[in-house]
Design a protein around this motif. Structure first.
Motif, mmCIF file in Angstrom:
data_model
loop_
_atom_site.group_PDB
_atom_site.id
_atom_site.type_symbol
_atom_site.label_atom_id
_atom_site.label_comp_id
_atom_site.label_asym_id
_atom_site.label_seq_id
_atom_site.Cartn_x
_atom_site.Cartn_y
_atom_site.Cartn_z
ATOM 1 N N SER A 53 33.200 39.912 -24.221
ATOM 2 C CA SER A 53 32.096 39.953 -25.314
ATOM 3 C C SER A 53 31.437 41.468 -25.566
ATOM 4 C CB SER A 53 30.921 38.891 -24.704
ATOM 5 O OG SER A 53 31.580 37.662 -24.623
ATOM 6 N N PHE A 54 31.254 42.020 -24.336
ATOM 7 C CA PHE A 54 30.677 43.576 -24.804
ATOM 8 C C PHE A 54 31.740 44.355 -25.575
ATOM 9 C CE2 PHE A 54 30.361 47.955 -23.391
ATOM 10 C CZ PHE A 54 29.161 48.131 -23.902
ATOM 11 N N THR A 55 33.183 44.189 -25.325
ATOM 12 C CA THR A 55 33.985 45.024 -25.977
ATOM 13 C C THR A 55 34.245 44.493 -27.450
ATOM 14 O OG1 THR A 55 35.606 43.729 -25.073
ATOM 15 C CG2 THR A 55 35.459 45.617 -23.804
ATOM 16 N N THR A 56 34.116 43.465 -27.775
ATOM 17 C CA THR A 56 34.073 42.735 -29.071
ATOM 18 C C THR A 56 33.006 43.345 -29.945
ATOM 19 O OG1 THR A 56 35.254 40.699 -28.290
ATOM 20 C CG2 THR A 56 34.269 40.911 -30.411
ATOM 21 N N MET A 57 31.616 43.095 -29.330
ATOM 22 C CA MET A 57 30.546 43.629 -29.904
ATOM 23 C C MET A 57 30.352 45.001 -29.996
ATOM 24 S SD MET A 57 28.843 41.199 -30.685
ATOM 25 C CE MET A 57 27.008 42.061 -31.320
ATOM 26 N N ALA A 58 30.959 45.632 -29.192
ATOM 27 C CA ALA A 58 31.196 47.322 -29.186
ATOM 28 C C ALA A 58 32.030 47.832 -30.320
ATOM 29 C CB ALA A 58 31.688 47.875 -27.602
ATOM 30 N N ALA A 116 24.460 42.456 -17.266
ATOM 31 C CA ALA A 116 24.974 41.174 -16.782
ATOM 32 C C ALA A 116 26.202 41.451 -16.004
ATOM 33 C CB ALA A 116 25.025 40.287 -18.100
ATOM 34 N N SER A 117 27.079 42.199 -16.588
ATOM 35 C CA SER A 117 28.360 42.694 -15.937
ATOM 36 C C SER A 117 27.978 43.303 -14.427
ATOM 37 C CB SER A 117 29.259 43.366 -16.795
ATOM 38 O OG SER A 117 28.759 44.792 -16.720
ATOM 39 N N LEU A 134 30.104 57.364 -28.502
ATOM 40 C CA LEU A 134 30.604 57.686 -27.114
ATOM 41 C C LEU A 134 30.059 56.717 -26.243
ATOM 42 C CD1 LEU A 134 30.045 61.833 -27.509
ATOM 43 C CD2 LEU A 134 32.009 60.301 -27.615
ATOM 44 N N CYS A 135 28.639 56.476 -26.360
ATOM 45 C CA CYS A 135 28.126 55.600 -25.427
ATOM 46 C C CYS A 135 28.650 54.386 -25.186
ATOM 47 C CB CYS A 135 26.472 55.498 -26.002
ATOM 48 S SG CYS A 135 25.470 54.537 -24.439
ATOM 49 N N LEU A 136 29.147 53.616 -26.264
ATOM 50 C CA LEU A 136 29.802 52.284 -26.261
ATOM 51 C C LEU A 136 31.200 52.852 -25.792
ATOM 52 C CD1 LEU A 136 28.494 50.971 -30.003
ATOM 53 C CD2 LEU A 136 27.886 50.294 -27.733
ATOM 54 N N LEU A 137 31.764 53.582 -26.097
ATOM 55 C CA LEU A 137 33.211 54.007 -25.710
ATOM 56 C C LEU A 137 33.278 53.883 -23.844
ATOM 57 C CD1 LEU A 137 36.180 54.546 -25.684
ATOM 58 C CD2 LEU A 137 35.447 56.831 -26.297
ATOM 59 N N SER A 138 32.190 54.690 -23.516
ATOM 60 C CA SER A 138 32.123 54.884 -21.892
ATOM 61 C C SER A 138 31.790 53.524 -21.464
ATOM 62 C CB SER A 138 30.770 56.011 -21.531
ATOM 63 O OG SER A 138 29.765 55.847 -22.214
ATOM 64 N N CYS A 139 30.904 52.868 -21.784
ATOM 65 C CA CYS A 139 30.367 51.446 -21.436
ATOM 66 C C CYS A 139 31.505 50.638 -21.655
ATOM 67 C CB CYS A 139 29.245 51.012 -22.077
ATOM 68 S SG CYS A 139 27.663 51.777 -21.918
ATOM 69 N N THR A 140 32.429 50.641 -22.464
ATOM 70 C CA THR A 140 33.566 49.955 -22.628
ATOM 71 C C THR A 140 34.613 50.147 -21.553
ATOM 72 O OG1 THR A 140 33.478 49.641 -24.988
ATOM 73 C CG2 THR A 140 35.476 49.176 -24.253
ATOM 74 N N LEU A 141 34.670 51.582 -21.463
ATOM 75 C CA LEU A 141 35.691 51.684 -20.168
ATOM 76 C C LEU A 141 35.150 51.378 -18.967
ATOM 77 C CD1 LEU A 141 36.802 55.526 -21.541
ATOM 78 C CD2 LEU A 141 38.170 53.282 -21.480
ATOM 79 N N ASP A 142 33.839 51.589 -18.704
ATOM 80 C CA ASP A 142 33.307 51.193 -17.356
ATOM 81 C C ASP A 142 33.491 49.483 -17.098
ATOM 82 O OD1 ASP A 142 31.626 50.503 -15.022
ATOM 83 O OD2 ASP A 142 29.834 51.725 -16.233
ATOM 84 N N VAL A 143 32.926 48.680 -18.097
ATOM 85 C CA VAL A 143 33.161 47.403 -17.674
ATOM 86 C C VAL A 143 34.572 46.811 -17.706
ATOM 87 C CG1 VAL A 143 31.069 46.786 -18.930
ATOM 88 C CG2 VAL A 143 33.127 46.816 -20.341
ATOM 89 N N LEU A 179 37.375 48.728 -16.736
ATOM 90 C CA LEU A 179 37.970 49.223 -15.551
ATOM 91 C C LEU A 179 37.467 48.301 -14.263
ATOM 92 C CD1 LEU A 179 38.197 53.138 -16.270
ATOM 93 C CD2 LEU A 179 40.232 51.282 -16.082
ATOM 94 N N ASN A 180 36.080 48.360 -14.368
ATOM 95 C CA ASN A 180 35.536 47.337 -13.316
ATOM 96 C C ASN A 180 36.257 46.106 -13.252
ATOM 97 O OD1 ASN A 180 33.514 48.514 -11.814
ATOM 98 N ND2 ASN A 180 32.289 48.875 -13.381
ATOM 99 N N ALA A 181 36.251 45.210 -14.343
ATOM 100 C CA ALA A 181 36.943 43.939 -14.368
ATOM 101 C C ALA A 181 38.178 44.048 -13.732
ATOM 102 C CB ALA A 181 37.014 43.357 -15.947
ATOM 103 N N CYS A 182 39.196 45.270 -14.209
ATOM 104 C CA CYS A 182 40.486 45.242 -13.821
ATOM 105 C C CYS A 182 40.454 45.493 -12.245
ATOM 106 C CB CYS A 182 41.086 46.462 -14.332
ATOM 107 S SG CYS A 182 41.464 46.368 -16.108
ATOM 108 N N THR A 183 39.516 46.205 -11.736
ATOM 109 C CA THR A 183 39.362 46.500 -10.440
ATOM 110 C C THR A 183 39.074 44.933 -9.649
ATOM 111 O OG1 THR A 183 38.574 48.575 -10.782
ATOM 112 C CG2 THR A 183 37.974 47.619 -8.443
ATOM 113 N N VAL A 184 38.204 44.353 -10.076
ATOM 114 C CA VAL A 184 37.982 42.846 -9.600
ATOM 115 C C VAL A 184 39.268 42.051 -9.502
ATOM 116 C CG1 VAL A 184 36.669 40.932 -9.967
ATOM 117 C CG2 VAL A 184 35.542 43.009 -10.106
ATOM 118 N N HIS A 185 39.844 42.231 -10.921
ATOM 119 C CA HIS A 185 41.208 41.456 -10.812
ATOM 120 C C HIS A 185 42.186 41.830 -9.814
ATOM 121 C CE1 HIS A 185 44.554 39.241 -12.827
ATOM 122 N NE2 HIS A 185 45.211 40.499 -12.436
ATOM 123 N N TRP A 186 42.199 43.063 -9.352
ATOM 124 C CA TRP A 186 43.054 43.662 -8.234
ATOM 125 C C TRP A 186 42.545 42.943 -7.116
ATOM 126 C CZ3 TRP A 186 42.001 47.215 -4.459
ATOM 127 C CH2 TRP A 186 42.827 47.740 -3.927
#
Length: 299
Positions: free
Chosen positions: A56-61, A88-89, A230-239, A241-248
């Motif tokens: 949802s965040f990446t779509t809105m971003a 929330a994330s 830049l702010c939305l880009l950095s937040c997109t990368l943050d959420v 990569l965190n989701a990918c980390t949790v997946h791993w």
């Protein structure tokens, strides 16, 4: 008046957002494939919720990045999307790590009877105050060139980064402690899966702390006035990569079973008892029954 052409940063941000949307969709599909949604337990629910919020965040971003030039409404929505979905994330990641701490340290007791679990949940309550500070100290303005700048003033950003470092460090220590202790629930020949859960989550906790701290540091550096792209880009990368980390972290780690050890000539006279003990090492919560297997299988 002609519509201004998107600059390179906007194009890169949109491409990253589209890639993140696709990646979150794939991860969500893998985690829910063949799963009865009615039987999803608490741990899986947190992981799936993280995917949904990240998507949802990446779509809105992506939408806001392409519309916030000269548009104060889109610019204002950008900061509110960051405050709501990004926050929330983070809460879900904290709850996920707290749940993992519970599994690797007090797996035979219920959550409500585990003092450490209750303390950890209590430590999340200051985030409500921080969220209020972020809303009150938000920045969303257009400059003379109609470029959107968003962020948080130092009071909110510094408070956020200090809290994030504290809670992430605290949870990291809680994973190190049972791994180092010779008397913890992780010790013993039948606890290989639990040790893998602890090690992977420890790494995931450190990665989450580094990603989030780096992201908030940029807000502190720009003193709350960061280019929205830049702010939305950095937040997109943050959420993402965190989701990918949790997946791993929640993917199955290969651990040698007693039968495999026997085939290699390693004696294991108590294999059946050890396997039975490991499978039965589960909390007895009457509301949420979670076995050790549910934290180590690639669902």
């Amino acid at each position: 008046m002609a519509t201004p052409s998107p600059d390179l940063a906007t194009v890169i941000s949109l491409l990253v957002s589209l890639l993140a949307i696709s990646l979150m969709s794939v991860l969500f599909g893998r985690k829910t494939s063949g799963t009865n949604m009615a039987n999803i337990n608490y741990a899986r629910g947190l992981v799936i919720s993280l995917y949904v919020i990240s998507w949802s965040f990446t779509t809105m971003a992506a939408v806001l990045t392409s519309t916030n030039v000269g548009n104060i409404v889109s610019c204002t929505l950008s900061i509110f999307v960051c405050l709501s979905l990004y926050a929330a994330s983070k809460i879900i990641i904290y709850m996920f790590l707290i749940e993992k701490v519970y599994v690797v340290s007090s797996v035979t007791t219920t959550r409500k009877d585990t003092m450490l679990y209750r303390i950890n949940i209590l430590l999340l309550t200051p985030y409500t105050i921080i969220l209020v500070l972020m809303v009150l100290n938000r920045v969303a303005v257009l400059d003379e060139n109609d470029q959107c700048f968003i962020g948080l003033r130092p009071l909110a950003s510094i408070t956020l980064i200090l809290y994030d470092i504290f809670i992430s460090s605290w949870l990291t220590i809680l994973f190190i402690r049972p791994l180092m202790s010779t008397t913890s629930v992780l010790q013993g020949p039948s606890k290989g899966k639990l040790r893998q859960v602890a090690r992977r989550t420890l790494i995931g906790s450190v990665i989450a702390m580094i990603l989030s701290s780096s992201n908030v540091f940029t807000l502190v550096y720009y003193r709350g006035y960061e280019d929205s792209v830049l702010c939305l880009l950095s937040c997109t990368l943050d959420v993402t990569l965190n989701a990918c980390t949790v997946h791993w972290v929640t993917s199955r780690a290969r651990v040698a079973h007693p039968a495999e050890k026997a085939s290699r000539g390693v004696p294991n006279h108590n294999a059946n008892n050890a396997t039975s003990t490991e499978k039965q090492a589960a909390p007895t919560d009457t509301h949420i029954s979670v076995t050790v297997e549910s934290y180590t299988e690639n669902f």
